[in-house]
Design a protein around this motif. Structure first.
Motif, short mmCIF file in Angstrom:
data_model
loop_
_atom_site.label_atom_id
_atom_site.label_comp_id
_atom_site.label_asym_id
_atom_site.label_seq_id
_atom_site.Cartn_x
_atom_site.Cartn_y
_atom_site.Cartn_z
N PRO A 65 17.08 9.94 4.10
CA PRO A 65 15.76 9.38 3.81
C PRO A 65 15.69 8.55 2.52
N SER A 66 16.79 8.41 1.81
CA SER A 66 16.78 7.75 0.49
C SER A 66 16.27 6.32 0.55
N ALA A 67 16.73 5.55 1.51
CA ALA A 67 16.33 4.14 1.60
C ALA A 67 14.83 4.01 1.87
N LEU A 68 14.30 4.88 2.73
CA LEU A 68 12.87 4.82 3.04
C LEU A 68 12.03 5.25 1.85
N VAL A 69 12.49 6.24 1.12
CA VAL A 69 11.78 6.69 -0.09
C VAL A 69 11.70 5.54 -1.09
N LYS A 70 12.80 4.85 -1.29
CA LYS A 70 12.83 3.70 -2.20
C LYS A 70 11.91 2.58 -1.70
N GLU A 71 11.91 2.34 -0.39
CA GLU A 71 11.06 1.29 0.20
C GLU A 71 9.58 1.61 -0.01
N THR A 74 8.69 1.15 -3.71
CA THR A 74 8.63 -0.27 -4.02
C THR A 74 7.34 -0.89 -3.48
N ALA A 75 6.96 -0.53 -2.27
CA ALA A 75 5.77 -1.11 -1.65
C ALA A 75 4.48 -0.63 -2.31
N TYR A 76 4.44 0.60 -2.78
CA TYR A 76 3.19 1.15 -3.31
C TYR A 76 3.09 1.11 -4.83
N LYS A 77 4.20 1.15 -5.53
CA LYS A 77 4.14 1.22 -6.99
C LYS A 77 4.65 -0.02 -7.70
N VAL A 78 5.70 -0.62 -7.16
CA VAL A 78 6.33 -1.74 -7.85
C VAL A 78 5.75 -3.07 -7.40
N ASN A 79 5.82 -3.34 -6.11
CA ASN A 79 5.33 -4.60 -5.57
C ASN A 79 4.22 -4.30 -4.58
N TRP A 80 3.05 -4.02 -5.09
CA TRP A 80 1.98 -3.51 -4.25
C TRP A 80 1.36 -4.56 -3.35
N LYS A 116 -0.45 11.73 -2.50
CA LYS A 116 -1.19 11.13 -3.61
C LYS A 116 -0.96 9.62 -3.67
N VAL A 117 0.27 9.20 -3.43
CA VAL A 117 0.59 7.78 -3.45
C VAL A 117 -0.15 7.05 -2.33
N LEU A 118 -0.13 7.63 -1.13
CA LEU A 118 -0.80 6.99 0.00
C LEU A 118 -2.31 7.03 -0.16
N SER A 119 -2.84 8.13 -0.65
CA SER A 119 -4.29 8.25 -0.81
C SER A 119 -4.82 7.36 -1.94
N GLY A 120 -4.00 7.10 -2.93
CA GLY A 120 -4.43 6.29 -4.06
C GLY A 120 -4.41 4.79 -3.79
N ALA A 121 -3.92 4.39 -2.63
CA ALA A 121 -3.85 2.96 -2.31
C ALA A 121 -5.17 2.51 -1.70
N TYR A 122 -5.72 1.43 -2.24
CA TYR A 122 -6.98 0.91 -1.70
C TYR A 122 -6.75 0.08 -0.45
N VAL A 123 -5.69 -0.68 -0.44
CA VAL A 123 -5.39 -1.54 0.70
C VAL A 123 -3.97 -1.27 1.13
N ALA A 124 -3.80 -1.00 2.41
CA ALA A 124 -2.45 -0.77 2.92
C ALA A 124 -2.08 -1.85 3.94
N CYS A 125 -2.92 -2.02 4.93
CA CYS A 125 -2.67 -3.02 5.96
C CYS A 125 -3.99 -3.71 6.28
N TRP A 126 -3.90 -4.95 6.63
CA TRP A 126 -5.08 -5.68 7.08
C TRP A 126 -5.12 -5.62 8.59
N ASN A 127 -6.08 -4.87 9.12
CA ASN A 127 -6.20 -4.69 10.56
C ASN A 127 -7.54 -5.22 11.03
N PHE A 128 -7.55 -5.54 12.30
CA PHE A 128 -8.81 -5.88 12.93
C PHE A 128 -9.60 -4.61 13.16
N PRO A 129 -10.92 -4.71 13.27
CA PRO A 129 -11.73 -3.49 13.41
C PRO A 129 -11.37 -2.63 14.62
#
Length: 148
Positions: A65-71, A74-80, A116-129
């Motif tokens: 799982p190391s690569a996914l943890v890093k991904e 990176t997506a949530y903390k480094v390059n949001w 906590k990381v996932l819950s603290g994100a305001y925007v994750a994906c732009w989806n249609f309603p």
């Protein structure tokens, strides 16, 4: 024949120019030193998480799982601004044991729970309603699996 005009430069201007050049060099050097990454900073750590055994239709495999943890980090903390949808889609496609391993690995490496990381994100994906948001799907799945 052209004449070259000779000028004199006062000594004070030479000192001022040399001093200005020294200040610029010092600022450059200290800027480079302060920009070096701290090796103790976990934000750029390369996770080294123990692989787990996952059963598939064709047999058991070792999954790391190391690569996914890093991904995810990176997506949530480094390059949001990018990469969150891909990370969430990958999390949704995981088996339960894999999702638990990713959550435990994230907490182990970065000292913060995946929830906590996932819950603290305001925007994750732009989806249609009319589309389901993978961000909430992952959190709901973590609720069902009781992953902290």
């Amino acid at each position: 024949m052209a004449k070259i005009k000779q000028t004199q430069i006062d000594e004070k201007y030479l000192w001022m120019g040399g001093g200005l050049l020294a200040v610029v060099i010092i600022i450059f050097i200290f800027g480079r030193l302060s920009g070096k990454e701290d090796s103790n900073d976990p934000s750029d750590a390369n996770p080294n998480i123990k692989p787990i055994t996952v059963s598939t239709d064709s047999g058991n495999i070792e999954w790391d799982p190391s690569a996914l943890v890093k991904e995810i980090h990176t997506a949530y903390k480094v390059n949001w601004s990018s990469g969150r949808c891909k990370a969430l889609t990958t999390l949704l496609s995981l088996q339960d044991v894999q999702l638990k391993a990713v959550a435990e690995g994230y907490h182990q490496v970065y000292g913060e729970t995946l929830r906590k990381v996932l819950s603290g994100a305001y925007v994750a994906c732009w989806n249609f309603p009319w589309q389901d948001d993978p961000h909430y799907q992952v959190i709901q799945r973590m609720d069902v699996l009781q992953i902290p």
